[in-house]
Design a protein around this motif. Structure first.
Motif, PDB file in Angstrom:
ATOM      1  N   ASP A  42     -15.843  21.834  78.493  1.00 21.44           N
ATOM      2  CA  ASP A  42     -16.409  23.182  78.644  1.00 21.44           C
ATOM      3  C   ASP A  42     -15.711  24.166  77.695  1.00 21.44           C
ATOM      4  N   GLU A  43     -14.400  24.041  77.588  1.00 21.73           N
ATOM      5  CA  GLU A  43     -13.642  24.906  76.662  1.00 21.73           C
ATOM      6  C   GLU A  43     -14.110  24.691  75.231  1.00 21.73           C
ATOM      7  N   ILE A  44     -14.196  23.445  74.840  1.00 20.25           N
ATOM      8  CA  ILE A  44     -14.612  23.117  73.468  1.00 20.25           C
ATOM      9  C   ILE A  44     -16.037  23.605  73.220  1.00 20.25           C
ATOM     10  N   THR A  45     -16.937  23.398  74.169  1.00 21.60           N
ATOM     11  CA  THR A  45     -18.328  23.829  74.027  1.00 21.60           C
ATOM     12  C   THR A  45     -18.420  25.347  73.907  1.00 21.60           C
ATOM     13  N   THR A  46     -17.700  26.051  74.756  1.00 22.77           N
ATOM     14  CA  THR A  46     -17.690  27.515  74.708  1.00 22.77           C
ATOM     15  C   THR A  46     -17.145  28.001  73.373  1.00 22.77           C
ATOM     16  N   SER A  47     -16.057  27.411  72.924  1.00 21.66           N
ATOM     17  CA  SER A  47     -15.456  27.777  71.635  1.00 21.66           C
ATOM     18  C   SER A  47     -16.432  27.491  70.496  1.00 21.66           C
ATOM     19  N   TYR A  48     -17.108  26.354  70.566  1.00 18.88           N
ATOM     20  CA  TYR A  48     -18.081  25.990  69.528  1.00 18.88           C
ATOM     21  C   TYR A  48     -19.188  27.017  69.445  1.00 18.88           C
ATOM     22  N   TYR A  49     -19.796  27.387  70.578  1.00 16.07           N
ATOM     23  CA  TYR A  49     -20.902  28.338  70.571  1.00 16.07           C
ATOM     24  C   TYR A  49     -20.457  29.731  70.113  1.00 16.07           C
ATOM     25  N   ALA A  50     -19.253  30.133  70.470  1.00 18.06           N
ATOM     26  CA  ALA A  50     -18.743  31.437  70.017  1.00 18.06           C
ATOM     27  C   ALA A  50     -18.560  31.429  68.501  1.00 18.06           C
ATOM     28  N   ARG A  51     -17.949  30.374  67.992  1.00 16.39           N
ATOM     29  CA  ARG A  51     -17.754  30.276  66.542  1.00 16.39           C
ATOM     30  C   ARG A  51     -19.094  30.172  65.818  1.00 16.39           C
ATOM     31  N   ARG A  52     -20.015  29.440  66.422  1.00 13.01           N
ATOM     32  CA  ARG A  52     -21.352  29.294  65.836  1.00 13.01           C
ATOM     33  C   ARG A  52     -22.033  30.651  65.723  1.00 13.01           C
ATOM     34  N   GLN A  53     -21.933  31.475  66.777  1.00  6.93           N
ATOM     35  CA  GLN A  53     -22.550  32.806  66.746  1.00  6.93           C
ATOM     36  C   GLN A  53     -21.921  33.668  65.651  1.00  6.93           C
ATOM     37  N   VAL A  54     -20.596  33.603  65.514  1.00  6.38           N
ATOM     38  CA  VAL A  54     -19.914  34.379  64.464  1.00  6.38           C
ATOM     39  C   VAL A  54     -20.383  33.912  63.084  1.00  6.38           C
ATOM     40  N   LEU A  55     -20.454  32.598  62.884  1.00  3.74           N
ATOM     41  CA  LEU A  55     -20.892  32.070  61.595  1.00  3.74           C
ATOM     42  C   LEU A  55     -22.347  32.416  61.292  1.00  3.74           C
ATOM     43  N   LEU A  56     -23.207  32.342  62.297  1.00  6.94           N
ATOM     44  CA  LEU A  56     -24.610  32.712  62.088  1.00  6.94           C
ATOM     45  C   LEU A  56     -24.747  34.186  61.741  1.00  6.94           C
ATOM     46  N   SER A  57     -23.977  35.016  62.405  1.00  5.68           N
ATOM     47  CA  SER A  57     -23.990  36.448  62.103  1.00  5.68           C
ATOM     48  C   SER A  57     -23.516  36.699  60.670  1.00  5.68           C
ATOM     49  N   SER A  58     -22.445  36.028  60.276  1.00  9.35           N
ATOM     50  CA  SER A  58     -21.940  36.160  58.906  1.00  9.35           C
ATOM     51  C   SER A  58     -22.967  35.661  57.900  1.00  9.35           C
ATOM     52  N   LEU A  59     -23.638  34.583  58.226  1.00  5.03           N
ATOM     53  CA  LEU A  59     -24.659  34.034  57.354  1.00  5.03           C
ATOM     54  C   LEU A  59     -25.818  35.014  57.188  1.00  5.03           C
ATOM     55  N   ARG A  60     -26.266  35.654  58.282  1.00  2.87           N
ATOM     56  CA  ARG A  60     -27.338  36.659  58.191  1.00  2.87           C
ATOM     57  C   ARG A  60     -26.919  37.827  57.310  1.00  2.87           C
ATOM     58  N   GLU A  61     -25.662  38.288  57.474  1.00  2.00           N
ATOM     59  CA  GLU A  61     -25.157  39.386  56.648  1.00  2.00           C
ATOM     60  C   GLU A  61     -25.147  38.991  55.177  1.00  2.00           C
ATOM     61  N   LEU A  62     -24.698  37.768  54.892  1.00  2.00           N
ATOM     62  CA  LEU A  62     -24.682  37.294  53.508  1.00  2.00           C
ATOM     63  C   LEU A  62     -26.097  37.193  52.937  1.00  2.00           C
ATOM     64  N   GLU A  63     -27.035  36.711  53.762  1.00  2.00           N
ATOM     65  CA  GLU A  63     -28.423  36.634  53.313  1.00  2.00           C
ATOM     66  C   GLU A  63     -28.967  38.024  53.011  1.00  2.00           C
ATOM     67  N   ASP A  64     -28.669  39.017  53.871  1.00  2.00           N
ATOM     68  CA  ASP A  64     -29.115  40.386  53.633  1.00  2.00           C
ATOM     69  C   ASP A  64     -28.515  40.949  52.355  1.00  2.00           C
ATOM     70  N   GLU A  65     -27.215  40.756  52.170  1.00  2.00           N
ATOM     71  CA  GLU A  65     -26.549  41.252  50.960  1.00  2.00           C
ATOM     72  C   GLU A  65     -27.119  40.570  49.721  1.00  2.00           C
TER      73      GLU A  65
END
Length: 178
Positions: free
Chosen positions: A40-63
């Motif tokens: 559960d810890e690993i899964t939660t950490s994975y999804y949190a990191r995934r959300q941060v990376l997806l957000s960063s990816l969207r920002e990079l795509e916009d830029e």
């Protein structure tokens, strides 16, 4: 993590199969609980990191998209500027080619053409100035100045720019034939 149990030594008394089953089941449940919380810890950490990376990816795509749009606009403007410049160069080249025809004419023939330009019109607004011809280049200037017929008529007016602006004058013009 639990360490695996060693097989019972001969000195130990063997457990009944039911007791052993209960012990193994409880040990298995404990291991599942222990690993489930870690999963559960690993899964939660994975999804949190995934959300941060997806957000960063969207920002990079916009830029990247904004930079690409800006570059396209800049290139479009530069292309337009270069096309205008190229047209000017082509126009100059055409004018030079046209002027080359007149530069090959003898001064006497060019003088006749100038005379028609200066004295050929029916009214003053249709005629040209010898000064206009003299400003084209040195050869034309020498030809215009050396052609007496161009200078035989003097225009008298109350406006110093009447002959230069190319519009029909609104005031009285008088001419003097010399």
């Amino acid at each position: 993590m639990a360490t695996p149990r060693a097989p019972p030594s001969p000195s130990e008394t063997p457990l009944s199969p039911t007791t052993e089953k209960v012990l193994l089941t409880s040990e298995l449940d404990r291991i599942k609980r222990e690993h489930a919380s870690r999963i559960d810890e690993i899964t939660t950490s994975y999804y949190a990191r995934r959300q941060v990376l997806l957000s960063s990816l969207r920002e990079l795509e916009d830029e990247t998209s904004k930079a690409a749009d800006k570059t396209k606009e800049s290139l479009s403007e530069e292309t337009e500027r270069l096309m205008k410049r190229m047209k000017l160069v082509e126009d100059r080249h055409k004018v030079k080619k046209g002027a080359a025809v007149f530069s090959r004419l003898p001064a006497e023939v060019l003088g006749f053409i100038f005379d028609e330009f200066v004295n050929g019109g029916d009214s003053w607004s249709d005629r040209g100035s010898p000064w206009t011809l003299a400003l084209v280049n040195r050869f034309w200037c020498a030809t215009a100045i050396g052609t007496p017929r161009l200078w035989s008529t003097i225009m008298i007016t109350n406006s110093p720019y009447a002959f230069w602006n190319g519009r029909k004058p609104r005031h009285n013009l008088s001419s003097l034939q010399v």
